[in-house]
Design an enzyme around this catalytic site. Structure first.
Site, PDB file in Angstrom:
ATOM      1  N   ASP A 326       0.824  -1.219   0.000  1.00 29.12           N
ATOM      2  CA  ASP A 326       0.000   0.000   0.000  1.00 29.12           C
ATOM      3  C   ASP A 326       0.853   1.262   0.000  1.00 29.12           C
ATOM      4  O   ASP A 326       2.003   1.261   0.430  1.00 29.12           O
ATOM      5  CB  ASP A 326      -0.946   0.003   1.218  1.00 29.12           C
ATOM      6  CG  ASP A 326      -0.196  -0.105   2.527  1.00 29.12           C
ATOM      7  OD1 ASP A 326       0.777  -0.878   2.580  1.00 29.12           O
ATOM      8  OD2 ASP A 326      -0.558   0.574   3.498  1.00 29.12           O
ATOM      9  N   GLU A 327       0.249   2.316  -0.497  1.00 26.72           N
ATOM     10  CA  GLU A 327       0.702   3.689  -0.321  1.00 26.72           C
ATOM     11  C   GLU A 327       2.157   3.953  -0.680  1.00 26.72           C
ATOM     12  O   GLU A 327       2.887   4.571   0.084  1.00 26.72           O
ATOM     13  CB  GLU A 327       0.468   4.119   1.145  1.00 26.72           C
ATOM     14  CG  GLU A 327      -1.002   4.159   1.484  1.00 26.72           C
ATOM     15  CD  GLU A 327      -1.266   4.583   2.927  1.00 26.72           C
ATOM     16  OE1 GLU A 327      -2.105   5.452   3.125  1.00 26.72           O
ATOM     17  OE2 GLU A 327      -0.618   4.028   3.836  1.00 26.72           O
ATOM     18  N   ILE A 328       2.530   3.480  -1.846  1.00 23.10           N
ATOM     19  CA  ILE A 328       3.875   3.830  -2.280  1.00 23.10           C
ATOM     20  C   ILE A 328       3.874   3.999  -3.798  1.00 23.10           C
ATOM     21  O   ILE A 328       3.304   3.189  -4.517  1.00 23.10           O
ATOM     22  CB  ILE A 328       4.921   2.778  -1.807  1.00 23.10           C
ATOM     23  CG1 ILE A 328       6.323   3.318  -1.963  1.00 23.10           C
ATOM     24  CG2 ILE A 328       4.755   1.424  -2.454  1.00 23.10           C
ATOM     25  CD1 ILE A 328       6.712   4.320  -0.923  1.00 23.10           C
ATOM     26  N   GLU A 356      -3.870  -1.478  -4.365  1.00 24.16           N
ATOM     27  CA  GLU A 356      -2.954  -0.867  -5.342  1.00 24.16           C
ATOM     28  C   GLU A 356      -2.144  -1.916  -6.093  1.00 24.16           C
ATOM     29  O   GLU A 356      -1.673  -1.689  -7.207  1.00 24.16           O
ATOM     30  CB  GLU A 356      -1.961   0.076  -4.662  1.00 24.16           C
ATOM     31  CG  GLU A 356      -2.579   1.252  -3.933  1.00 24.16           C
ATOM     32  CD  GLU A 356      -2.689   1.013  -2.442  1.00 24.16           C
ATOM     33  OE1 GLU A 356      -3.289  -0.015  -2.055  1.00 24.16           O
ATOM     34  OE2 GLU A 356      -2.193   1.841  -1.666  1.00 24.16           O
TER      35      GLU A 356
END
Ligand code: TNX
Length: 510
Positions: A326-328, A356
């Protein structure tokens, strides 16, 4: 259950109107409009006439069902019910409790039947099914010892809507002690929740001992989010927890979050970071998206990823292993997720990736975990990927129980009141294997706060995941859950005093 209650109402109306005398006389015998405190609501509940009274039981087990037997013995012991009874039915003071494995394909892997008549019969195809039957029986029994026990005569046939009925705990931002996790598993079991996802690593902490990488826990285990708890689990502790959970029908699903959310790992082993990274200190803030394994140095990071996953797989028998993702944002992100997923696959397990990760090259059986309500998951569904549903505006229980409660509110400013959680409808997600509530711990640091974020909301999660679509009825749920308050009290749950349940008043103990 709802269907049988409706029939009752209909019959009662017909009785008042004087319709259909003969048939009604029979039906009136089984009229029972009492709400049974069962959460999740069973698929069907057919009331029968009268109650079964007893003080002692005798247990008859047919076939080997160790989990169910252990759960039954523990429940009877907790209520001080002697198990040396003989005879069955009212008048004998004793009831036979029969645990039987039967080969009825209609029950599926987790379904069960519970019949309370002259005796109590629990049947299922599997030990897990029987374990669910025991949990239903527990909910019908009082929460605390009583001299004489009464159970309503009834018959329940039940099976889950979804196989994945989960909760994820972020032990990386703030550590949770083993004793808490054990208590938590006990509570999950009562509600037939069966997946405990442990978010074991993040920027603020690394919580799992990895042989050959001692600094992960020496350094990474020593940090936490500001105000949170540091610590780590040894491999022996985790193996113990796996067995403890297994005995209660709960699978522990480990997550190693990669390639982002890794500051604790970089602070422990600087060579995992790119050479130009200067920030290698342990982190205790609440930002996300700033740390990443050096994707340009495959020779430095993949041996690490391989070693960590090998040990994770050796500790956790879960078929599914979560690799984060997540979140990269990074040009090599998709390549990394594809490779990490392939490593898990090569170990004979199935990878789970946050939504993602759908941009990576994944086998169709890889699971995606949805967390942003608006994320376009349709292409992944079209590829056949099974989904775990954790839409943040319904299931991110780090958000407040009500508007204005301190803590996370980025996904929904009004927080997630119980009714909001209950409103989530998983039905439109055709490839969903189930749902999972997530407790992130940037702002949740104590056992008491953890309890108050999880309960009673996890009861709603359990019902969403177990009970058939179309049986959803918040008023009925609230009434049934209120009936289980003594059980939560007996388990020592420091739940949020939900106003919808009238729980501002002190609990009445039966
Ligand atoms: C988003 S959900 C995150 C977490 C945070 C959480 C706070 C997800 C995959 N990432 O890192 O803890 O929001 O609500």
């Amino acid at each position: 259950m709802k269907a049988s209650l409706r029939i009752d109402v209909l019959l009662a109306c017909m009785a008042l109107a004087g319709i259909g005398h003969g048939a009604l006389a029979q039906a009136a015998e089984v009229r029972d409009t009492t709400v049974r405190p069962l959460v999740p609501a069973p698929q069907t509940l057919t009331p029968a006439k009268g109650e079964l009274y007893f003080r002692t039981v005798s247990v008859q087990a047919q076939g080997s069902a160790p989990k169910a037997r252990q759960a039954l013995d523990a429940a009877l012991y907790a209520l001080g019910i002697p198990t040396n009874g003989s005879g069955s039915g009212n008048g004998t003071g004793s009831a036979t409790v029969r645990l039987q494995l039967i080969d009825d394909p209609a029950l599926g892997e987790e379904g069960y039947r519970l019949v309370i008549g002259e005796d109590i019969t629990l049947s299922a195809r599997t030990d897990t099914g029987l374990l669910h039957a025991v949990q239903t029986l527990r909910q019908l029994l009082p929460a605390r010892p009583q001299r004489e026990l009464r159970l309503p005569r009834l018959s329940i046939a039940d099976a889950p809507a979804y196989r994945w009925r989960g909760v994820s705990l972020d032990v990386a931002r703030s550590f949770l002690p083993m004793a808490y996790l054990e208590r938590h598993i006990d509570r999950m079991a009562l509600f037939k929740l069966n997946r405990l996802h442990l978010h074991l690593t993040d920027d603020q902490g690394w919580r799992i001992q990895i042989n050959g990488y001692p600094k992960l826990t020496e350094i990474g285990g020593g940090s936490a989010v500001e105000g949170g708890r540091a610590g780590f689990y040894t491999q022996d502790e985790l193996k113990h927890l796996v067995a403890y959970a297994q005995a209660r029908g709960v699978t522990i699903v480990p997550e190693i979050d990669m390639p982002g959310h890794v500051q604790a790992a970089l602070a422990s082993y600087n060579t995992l970071a790119c050479d130009n990274v200067t920030n290698l200190a342990p982190y205790s803030g609440v930002e996300v998206g700033f740390s990443v394994l050096c994707l340009e140095k495959p020779e430095a990071i993949y041996p690490f990823v391989q070693a960590v996953l090998e040990q994770v797989v050796a500790i956790f028998p879960s078929t599914e292993i979560h690799i984060g993702g997540d979140e990269i944002k990074h040009p090599l992100y998709a390549d990394f997720v594809s490779r990490a997923a392939a490593i898990v696959d090569g170990m004979g397990r199935t990878p789970i990736v946050w939504e993602e990760g759908s941009v990576a090259t994944l086998k169709p059986n890889a699971l995606l975990q949805l967390w942003n309500d608006g994320y376009d998951i349709a292409p992944a569904v079209a590829k056949g990927h099974p989904l775990i549903l954790s839409p943040c505006s319904y299931l991110y229980v780090d958000h407040g129980n009500h508007a204005g409660q301190p803590g996370a509110d980025w996904c929904r400013k009004e927080g997630l009141p119980l009714q909001r959680v209950y409103q989530f409808d998983p039905a439109p997600f055709k490839t969903a294997v189930g749902i999972e509530a997530a407790l992130w711990t940037e702002f949740v640091h104590t056992d008491a706060d953890t309890d108050a974020r999880l309960w009673p909301r996890l009861a709603a999660v359990a019902e969403l995941a177990w009970s058939p679509a179309g049986t959803r009825d918040y008023a009925g749920f609230v009434q049934r859950l209120d009936g289980l308050r003594p059980q939560l009290d007996a388990l020592g749950v420091q739940y949020y005093a939900e106003p919808d349940l009238g729980w501002n008043a002190p609990a009445k103990h039966k």
